[in-house]
Design an enzyme around this catalytic site. Structure first.
Site, PDB file in Angstrom:
ATOM      1  CG  ASP A  61      -1.907   1.136   1.219  1.00  0.00           C
ATOM      2  OD1 ASP A  61      -2.829   1.091   0.392  1.00  0.00           O
ATOM      3  OD2 ASP A  61      -1.758   2.069   2.042  1.00  0.00           O
TER       4      ASP A  61
ATOM      5  CG  ASP B 251      -3.284   3.524  -2.043  1.00  0.00           C
ATOM      6  OD1 ASP B 251      -4.341   3.043  -1.585  1.00  0.00           O
ATOM      7  OD2 ASP B 251      -2.474   4.149  -1.341  1.00  0.00           O
TER       8      ASP B 251
ATOM      9  CG  ASP C  72      -6.372   7.248 -12.338  1.00  0.00           C
ATOM     10  OD1 ASP C  72      -6.492   6.804 -11.177  1.00  0.00           O
ATOM     11  OD2 ASP C  72      -7.339   7.641 -13.026  1.00  0.00           O
TER      12      ASP C  72
ATOM     13  CG  HIS D 132      -9.006  11.659  -8.313  1.00  0.00           C
ATOM     14  ND1 HIS D 132      -8.906  10.690  -7.347  1.00  0.00           N
ATOM     15  CD2 HIS D 132      -9.714  12.679  -7.753  1.00  0.00           C
ATOM     16  CE1 HIS D 132      -9.540  11.076  -6.256  1.00  0.00           C
ATOM     17  NE2 HIS D 132     -10.033  12.289  -6.469  1.00  0.00           N
TER      18      HIS D 132
ATOM     19  CG  ASN E  12      -5.774  10.568  -5.729  1.00  0.00           C
ATOM     20  OD1 ASN E  12      -5.321  10.496  -6.864  1.00  0.00           O
ATOM     21  ND2 ASN E  12      -6.155   9.507  -5.040  1.00  0.00           N
TER      22      ASN E  12
END
Length: 314
Positions: A197, A240, A214, A210, A205
């Protein structure tokens, strides 16, 4: 272009056996009638005799064989099929048909002699009929379902892939875990589950948007693939978070070495647009089956808990 009988062992070289037809009344089918299907560019229609040699066909069959249509009569039917398919499916279907039974099968054809991987899928029917000579024969109809099969394959892939990163998703990872568990129960092998993670991914973000987030996930997935070794499988399980399945039970020292190897992936900064780059950290946690539990859900939960326990304290 046609395909030679010798090419890559593609065709069966044994001669088909002559099998008598049961004493049933047969529907007559004229050889000339197959010309009605010459405009059909996808499906194939073939009349064969008791020795499985072609008596008549439509234009699509001639194209498949790579011959002028006038030269097709007399060609053995096995030239249309993969050798394994002919032996396992076509020959039994012909025998059943010559005994008076209508037979249906799903079969493959190679559609391009220069591309062995390009295989077409057809639903094939074998119908006992009477030829122009009055002798029994078989009408073989091959309906092209290649596009349908290709679409089905794409749908199966989409069901098992994360659309953003193109990594396997949680559904597919769970399927692989169940397979490993079954194998482990039979052979006494263990395996390792690793959760990954990002640390402070929300910052990306919130600050850069965002889309930038991505792009980080896509780039991280690319780097993660590059670090894969034999027996390691990766997937994105959401947000994530990523998961690695390793086909062996890692010792604690091996788990620590794996964690260091994974953290090397984020040693280089990630581009987030407008020339900006950011450094991100990751946290890693792992568990081992069956040492840490028999249940797959417990195994994933424990790896997840260990991963969060390893996160930097804010």
């Amino acid at each position: 272009m046609g395909v030679s009988q010798s090419e890559m062992g593609w065709f069966v070289l044994n001669q088909p056996k002559k099998v008598p037809v049961a004493g049933n009344s047969l529907t007559p089918v004229s050889s000339d009638s197959l010309a009605l299907f010459d405009a059909d560019e996808r499906n194939m229609y073939v009349l064969v005799d008791q020795c499985a040699r072609i008596v008549a066909c439509n234009k699509r069959v001639a194209e498949q064989l790579g011959r002028p249509k006038a030269e097709v009569p007399g060609v053995a039917l096995y030239e249309l099929f993969a050798d394994s398919e002919y032996q396992s499916i076509t020959e039994p279907a012909l025998a059943a048909c010559m005994a008076g039974e209508v037979t249906n099968a799903s079969q493959r054809f190679r559609l391009d002699s220069e591309s062995p991987e390009y295989v077409g899928y057809f639903e094939v029917s074998y119908l006992p009929v009477a030829l122009d000579s009055g002798e029994p024969g078989i009408l073989v109809t091959c309906h092209d379902v290649t596009r349908l099969k290709q679409n089905e394959r794409k749908l199966r892939q989409l069901a098992h892939l994360d659309p953003l990163t193109q990594l396997p998703n949680l559904r597919f990872i769970d399927y692989q875990l169940r397979k490993l568990q079954s194998l482990g129960l039979r052979e006494g092998r263990g395996f390792t589950v690793v959760f990954i993670d990002f640390d402070q991914f929300k910052y990306i973000n919130d600050v850069y948007g965002h889309l930038a987030g991505d792009q980080v996930l896509i780039e991280f997935s690319r780097r993660l693939r590059g670090k894969l070794r034999g027996g390691e499988h990766i997937g994105r399980i959401g947000g994530d978070e990523f998961l690695i399945v390793i086909r062996e039970a890692l010792q604690e020292s091996q788990q620590r070495a794996l964690s260091r190897r994974l953290k090397e992936i984020v040693a280089r900064p990630f581009e987030v647009g407008n020339g900006d780059k950011v450094l991100l950290g990751i946290s890693v946690g792992s568990s081992v089956w069956p040492i840490d539990g028999d249940s797959l859900e417990d195994l994933k939960r424990l790896a997840d808990e260990r991963m969060y326990a390893n996160k930097p304290k804010s």
